[in-house]
Design a protein around this motif. Structure first.
Motif, PDB file in Angstrom:
ATOM      1  N   ALA A 228       0.867  -1.184   0.000  1.00  0.00           N
ATOM      2  CA  ALA A 228       0.000   0.000   0.000  1.00  0.00           C
ATOM      3  C   ALA A 228       0.901   1.232   0.000  1.00  0.00           C
ATOM      4  CB  ALA A 228      -0.902  -0.005   1.231  1.00  0.00           C
ATOM      5  N   ALA A 230       0.053   4.436  -0.436  1.00  0.00           N
ATOM      6  CA  ALA A 230      -0.553   5.730  -0.110  1.00  0.00           C
ATOM      7  C   ALA A 230      -0.050   6.317   1.201  1.00  0.00           C
ATOM      8  CB  ALA A 230      -2.066   5.569  -0.043  1.00  0.00           C
ATOM      9  N   ARG A 231       0.138   7.631   1.200  1.00  0.00           N
ATOM     10  CA  ARG A 231       0.354   8.342   2.454  1.00  0.00           C
ATOM     11  C   ARG A 231      -1.012   8.538   3.102  1.00  0.00           C
ATOM     12  NH1 ARG A 231       5.247  10.505   3.446  1.00  0.00           N
ATOM     13  NH2 ARG A 231       4.354  11.513   5.262  1.00  0.00           N
ATOM     14  N   ILE A 232      -1.052   8.545   4.425  1.00  0.00           N
ATOM     15  CA  ILE A 232      -2.329   8.808   5.096  1.00  0.00           C
ATOM     16  C   ILE A 232      -2.656  10.286   4.925  1.00  0.00           C
ATOM     17  CG2 ILE A 232      -3.538   8.832   7.307  1.00  0.00           C
ATOM     18  CD1 ILE A 232      -1.700   6.468   8.116  1.00  0.00           C
ATOM     19  N   TRP A 234      -3.932  13.025   6.468  1.00  0.00           N
ATOM     20  CA  TRP A 234      -4.335  13.559   7.768  1.00  0.00           C
ATOM     21  C   TRP A 234      -4.828  14.986   7.602  1.00  0.00           C
ATOM     22  CZ3 TRP A 234      -5.071  10.448  11.604  1.00  0.00           C
ATOM     23  CH2 TRP A 234      -4.240   9.354  11.828  1.00  0.00           C
ATOM     24  N   SER A 236      -6.857  16.112  10.364  1.00  0.00           N
ATOM     25  CA  SER A 236      -7.334  16.407  11.712  1.00  0.00           C
ATOM     26  C   SER A 236      -6.224  16.431  12.752  1.00  0.00           C
ATOM     27  CB  SER A 236      -8.335  15.322  12.105  1.00  0.00           C
ATOM     28  OG  SER A 236      -7.822  14.050  11.742  1.00  0.00           O
ATOM     29  N   ARG A 237      -5.007  15.998  12.381  1.00  0.00           N
ATOM     30  CA  ARG A 237      -4.049  15.728  13.436  1.00  0.00           C
ATOM     31  C   ARG A 237      -3.392  17.005  13.983  1.00  0.00           C
ATOM     32  NH1 ARG A 237       0.226  11.118  11.979  1.00  0.00           N
ATOM     33  NH2 ARG A 237       0.899  12.834  10.681  1.00  0.00           N
ATOM     34  N   GLU A 238      -3.114  17.948  13.076  1.00  0.00           N
ATOM     35  CA  GLU A 238      -2.525  19.211  13.537  1.00  0.00           C
ATOM     36  C   GLU A 238      -3.623  20.089  14.127  1.00  0.00           C
ATOM     37  OE1 GLU A 238       1.234  18.102  11.757  1.00  0.00           O
ATOM     38  OE2 GLU A 238      -0.825  17.590  11.356  1.00  0.00           O
ATOM     39  N   GLY A 239      -3.315  20.791  15.193  1.00  0.00           N
ATOM     40  CA  GLY A 239      -4.318  21.632  15.824  1.00  0.00           C
ATOM     41  C   GLY A 239      -4.271  23.020  15.244  1.00  0.00           C
ATOM     42  N   ARG A 240      -3.534  23.911  15.898  1.00  0.00           N
ATOM     43  CA  ARG A 240      -3.490  25.294  15.461  1.00  0.00           C
ATOM     44  C   ARG A 240      -2.367  25.488  14.450  1.00  0.00           C
ATOM     45  NH1 ARG A 240      -0.466  28.910  20.022  1.00  0.00           N
ATOM     46  NH2 ARG A 240      -2.300  30.137  19.607  1.00  0.00           N
ATOM     47  N   ALA A 242       0.907  27.406  13.521  1.00  0.00           N
ATOM     48  CA  ALA A 242       1.926  27.935  14.420  1.00  0.00           C
ATOM     49  C   ALA A 242       1.771  29.452  14.585  1.00  0.00           C
ATOM     50  CB  ALA A 242       3.312  27.609  13.878  1.00  0.00           C
ATOM     51  N   VAL A 243       1.757  29.911  15.838  1.00  0.00           N
ATOM     52  CA  VAL A 243       1.703  31.351  16.132  1.00  0.00           C
ATOM     53  C   VAL A 243       3.118  31.755  16.521  1.00  0.00           C
ATOM     54  CG1 VAL A 243       0.822  33.088  17.705  1.00  0.00           C
ATOM     55  CG2 VAL A 243      -0.676  31.258  16.906  1.00  0.00           C
ATOM     56  N   SER A 244       3.684  32.711  15.834  1.00  0.00           N
ATOM     57  CA  SER A 244       5.092  33.039  16.130  1.00  0.00           C
ATOM     58  C   SER A 244       5.192  33.992  17.315  1.00  0.00           C
ATOM     59  CB  SER A 244       5.753  33.637  14.909  1.00  0.00           C
ATOM     60  OG  SER A 244       4.925  34.663  14.412  1.00  0.00           O
TER      61      SER A 244
END
Ligand SMILES: Nc1ncnc2c1ncn2[C@@H]1O[C@H](COP(=O)(O)OP(=O)(O)OP(=O)(O)O)[C@@H](O)[C@H]1O
Ligand SMILES: [Mg+2]
Lengths: 244, 347, 170
Positions: A228, A230-232, A234, A236-240, A242-244
């Motif tokens: 297989a 395919a890359r998954i 994703w 949903s996995r990352e939240g926000r 990045a805030v510098s």
């Protein structure tokens, strides 16, 4: 020339020692998922029965699949380690080749079918080279069987060649579907041919070493039959962000 | 066993394929970990990072490298005397806890090597292995010590009384500390594995800016980090302007507070001579600094092994194997892997 | 027939109870895919599920080990795909073998396993509610062997359960 053969690709754990005259000793069990518990004591037992020590072996043979991942990993890891530690070459064969080699030749075409679970089987069509393993739903195999029957009919081969022989646990599991796939109906191997017999692997391996078909243990890897790329995806996995 | 007591250890319980040779459970001769060696380039193959497939391909090359580091060829014979005896006295492998498909590769490899060489096999608990990390680097260590094992998969407090003799004091009831680090990091957009990035970012943040909860647990020495993880998510949702640096620093402060406070309490309770860190989170600079400082203040030794010894490795497995062989003999060849193996008190 | 149901929960304990309620509908070869963001309550749900099937060991997060297996009846394999990046790694877990041996497989971050198991599974979605302790849990039956169980499942989840398209009542 003495070879120790290891078979753990499907439902059976088997170990055999053979030389040019044929198998000298073999042990076979159907331990469920206890392949790792069963294999190594069986290796010790077979060596004892054949009255040899591991140091007296000349090569290690192993069934590299396709089959069940857990058993495959146990058998292939053991074969690589034994060969490495004893300074021996490895002979590999696919589970389908071994099953096929175990069948009487000269009757009809033999098609080995291995149960891959979750409604998939692996098979090898006649006259195809060994690496040409097909993996798919039993219905796909049924279609190929029907095509095979049609071709044979066109060539006037249906008679005299004998019916197709289907062997392996995959053939037994999907017997009803496959039985109806072609005319004349295929013949099915019994439960003795549900799994690749380790003695057949040993005999195949003796022939292979004579032809120099050996390899270094480091290069041996299982043939899983399920790739297989395919890359998954994703999201949903990352939240926000990045805030510098 | 020869007087040298040379054990080959093999570790495949999680992501790393590792092999090491250790003498008498104390002296590391070689230790090889797959992620540190460019084995993929040398041996080819498209190897997925996780979940078992890689171990089958890497076990033999990693073992071969470890043997070579001990002056032995792949057959376990000295390079100087290839016809001589096998230079390994026993083979140890992790039997659990871990992923079944990964564990089985190490167990099958180790049992086959033991069979081929005619030496004993020893099946080892991965968590017991971690207890010996500090001993392997600080042979002068005085026992008993409290070991805080903090990794991605485990968070455990153990009293180590002697090699092979230990008491489990507490464990996480939900997420492991390292898991909380990596999850918060990815949630903040810091990538994976993000534990080290939290450590770095925290230096520029204000650790007292957000008061994250310090979870209480039913067992005095147990841990819980799932509530903290969720508190971070809730806080960031409610305060979208908060900086990652402040979140990282405050989160890390909460984790370190709990880990250090419970280790100190445990050390005091059992009358320990010192305390050791083990596991991948032991690389966290704030945890290391606080750990050393707090035990110094109390006149107790603290042991902070190197990162290589704290993270999964096979030297600790070989050491555990040696002690186990001395105390209770070899493991029969009909042993399998035990994915749900727990660490239980052993006297 | 409606193949979805939604229920809301106001505490960890309630989420565990929902996991326990679903547990009794599980049989050999079943796949449950848990979908929901970080901290949504997936592991908490599995704690209730495993305990209801007779699990004695504490249920901790399988994120790093990838899978924990519990000696329950039927045996539960608790999987977490959060660390994985390729479908091949999911294939390599050999979950077919667990299912074929009579096991149940419950998968956190289950969306990553959809290409393999999504056609015949119970999909459980976790969404954050208005307060920190509120979650909405929706279940979706996929495939014939699950749709036939949806009525029973809805009943087991209690009077607060709503069908698809309606807001979860209190
Ligand atoms: N109604 C609720 N149901 C479940 N958990 C809740 C609820 N309210 C609050 N919580 C908290 O949310 C957290 C849920 O964590 P849990 O580890 O179960 O989530 P998860 O979805 O498995 O996270 P991950 O993505 O890390 O796997 C716990 O800390 C729990 O106390
Ligand atoms: Mg979880």
């Amino acid at each position: 020339m003495r070879i120790l053969a290891i078979e753990t690709a499907t439902i059976e754990v088997g170990v055999a020692v053979a030389d040019e005259t044929g198998p000298l000793a073999s042990v076979t069990a159907r331990p469920g998922r206890r392949q790792a518990e069963t294999l190594h004591p069986a290796i010790a037992d077979v060596c004892r029965i054949a009255m040899i020590t591991p140091a007296e072996l000349d090569a290690i043979a192993v069934d590299i699949g396709p089959g069940l991942f857990t058993g495959l990993r146990v058998g292939v890891a053991a074969a690589k380690a034994l060969a490495g530690a004893l300074g021996l070459p490895v002979v590999t064969a696919t589970s389908l080749e071994v099953l096929k080699a175990a069948c009487p030749s000269g009757l009809g075409a033999v098609i080995p079918v291995i149960d891959m679970r979750r409604g998939e089987v692996a098979w090898l069509m006649p006259a195809r080279p060994a690496p040409d393993v097909r993996v798919g739903a039993p219905a796909e195999l049924a279609t190929e069987l029907a095509e095979l029957a049609e071709l044979a009919g066109l060539a006037g081969l249906a008679e005299g060649v004998g019916p197709v022989l289907l062997v392996g646990d995959g053939a037994l599991r999907h017997r009803e579907l496959l039985e109806r796939a072609m005319v004349p109906a295929p013949v099915f191997g019994g439960t003795a041919l549900a799994a690749p017999p380790v003695a057949s692997l040993a005999v195949l391996a003796i022939a292979a070493t004579k032809d120099g078909r050996c390899c270094d243990p480091a290069s041996v890897r299982p043939f899983y039959g399920r790739e297989a790329d395919a890359r998954i995806n994703w999201s949903s996995r990352e939240g926000r962000e990045a805030v510098s | 066993m020869t007087a040298r007591g040379r054990v080959l250890g093999i570790e495949t319980s999680c992501d790393e394929t590792a092999a090491a040779v250790v003498e008498r459970g104390r002296t590391v001769v070689t230790s090889v970990v797959s992620s540190q060696v460019d084995l993929h380039a040398r041996y080819g193959g498209v190897v997925p990072e996780l979940a078992g497939r890689a171990h089958v391909e890497l076990a033999l090359p990693v073992v071969t490298d470890a043997l070579a580091g001990a002056g032995l060829d792949r057959r376990g014979r000295s390079f100087e005397d290839p016809a001589g005896p096998v230079g390994i006295d026993a083979v140890a492998a992790t039997i659990g806890p871990g992923l079944i498909g990964a564990l089985l590769v190490g167990v099958s490899t180790a049992k086959a090597l033991a069979l081929a060489w005619g030496v004993p096999f020893v099946g080892v608990n991965h968590l017991e292995g971690h207890l010996y990390a500090a001993m392997l680097e600080a042979p002068e260590i005085e026992l008993p010590v409290v070991v805080l094992l903090v990794s991605g998969g485990h968070t455990l407090l153990v009293a180590l009384d002697a090699p092979g003799s230990y008491r489990v004091l507490g464990a996480t009831v939900d997420d492991a500390a390292g898991e909380a680090f990596d999850k918060v990091a990815r949630y903040l957009g810091l990538g994976y594995p993000g534990g080290p990035e939290i450590d770095r970012l925290a230096l520029s943040g204000d650790a007292s800016s957000i008061r994250f909860p310090r979870a209480s647990t039913a067992g005095a020495f147990d841990f819980s980090f799932s509530g903290l993880k969720t508190a971070v998510v809730s806080y960031v949702r409610a305060h979208p302007q908060v900086t990652n640096a402040d979140v990282a620093a405050s989160f890390q402060e909460a984790v370190v507070d709990v880990l250090v406070a419970k280790t100190v309490a445990a050390a005091t309770e059992i009358g320990a001579r010192g305390a050791c860190l083990a596991g991948g989170v032991a690389a966290n600079s704030s945890l290391r600094a606080r750990f050393a400082e707090v035990f110094d203040d109390r006149g107790m030794r603290s042991y902070l092994p190197s990162r290589a010894m704290c993270t999964d490795n096979a030297a600790m497995i070989a050491a555990a194997g040696y002690f186990q062989l001395e105390r209770s003999g070899p493991t029969p060849l009909d042993a399998g892997a035990v994915p749900d193996l727990q660490l239980r008190t052993s006297r | 027939m409606e193949s979805q149901a939604t229920v809301s929960t106001a505490s960890e304990e309630q989420t565990r109870a929902i996991g326990a309620g679903i547990a009794h509908f599980l049989g050999a070869g079943d796949v449950v895919l848990l979908v929901g963001s970080l901290g949504a309550g997936k592991t908490t749900f599995v704690q209730g599920l495993v305990a209801a099937l007779g699990g004695r060991e504490p249920v901790t997060s399988p994120t790093f080990m990838l899978a924990h297996k519990y000696r329950t009846a039927p045996p539960v394999t608790h999987v977490d795909l959060w660390r994985l990046g390729h479908l091949q790694e999911v294939v390599d877990l050999a979950l077919e073998e667990e299912l074929d041996e009579g096991g149940v497989v419950v998968v956190e971050w289950g969306e990553a396993a959809e290409p393999l198991y999504g056609a015949d599974a119970l999909v459980v979605r976790f969404d954050w509610g208005r307060s920190d302790d509120e979650r909405t849990i929706s279940i979706e039956a996929r495939g014939a062997c699950w749709t036939s169980r949806i009525a029973g499942l809805r009943e087991a989840l209690g009077p607060g359960t709503a069908g698809a398209g309606t807001e979860g009542a209190a």
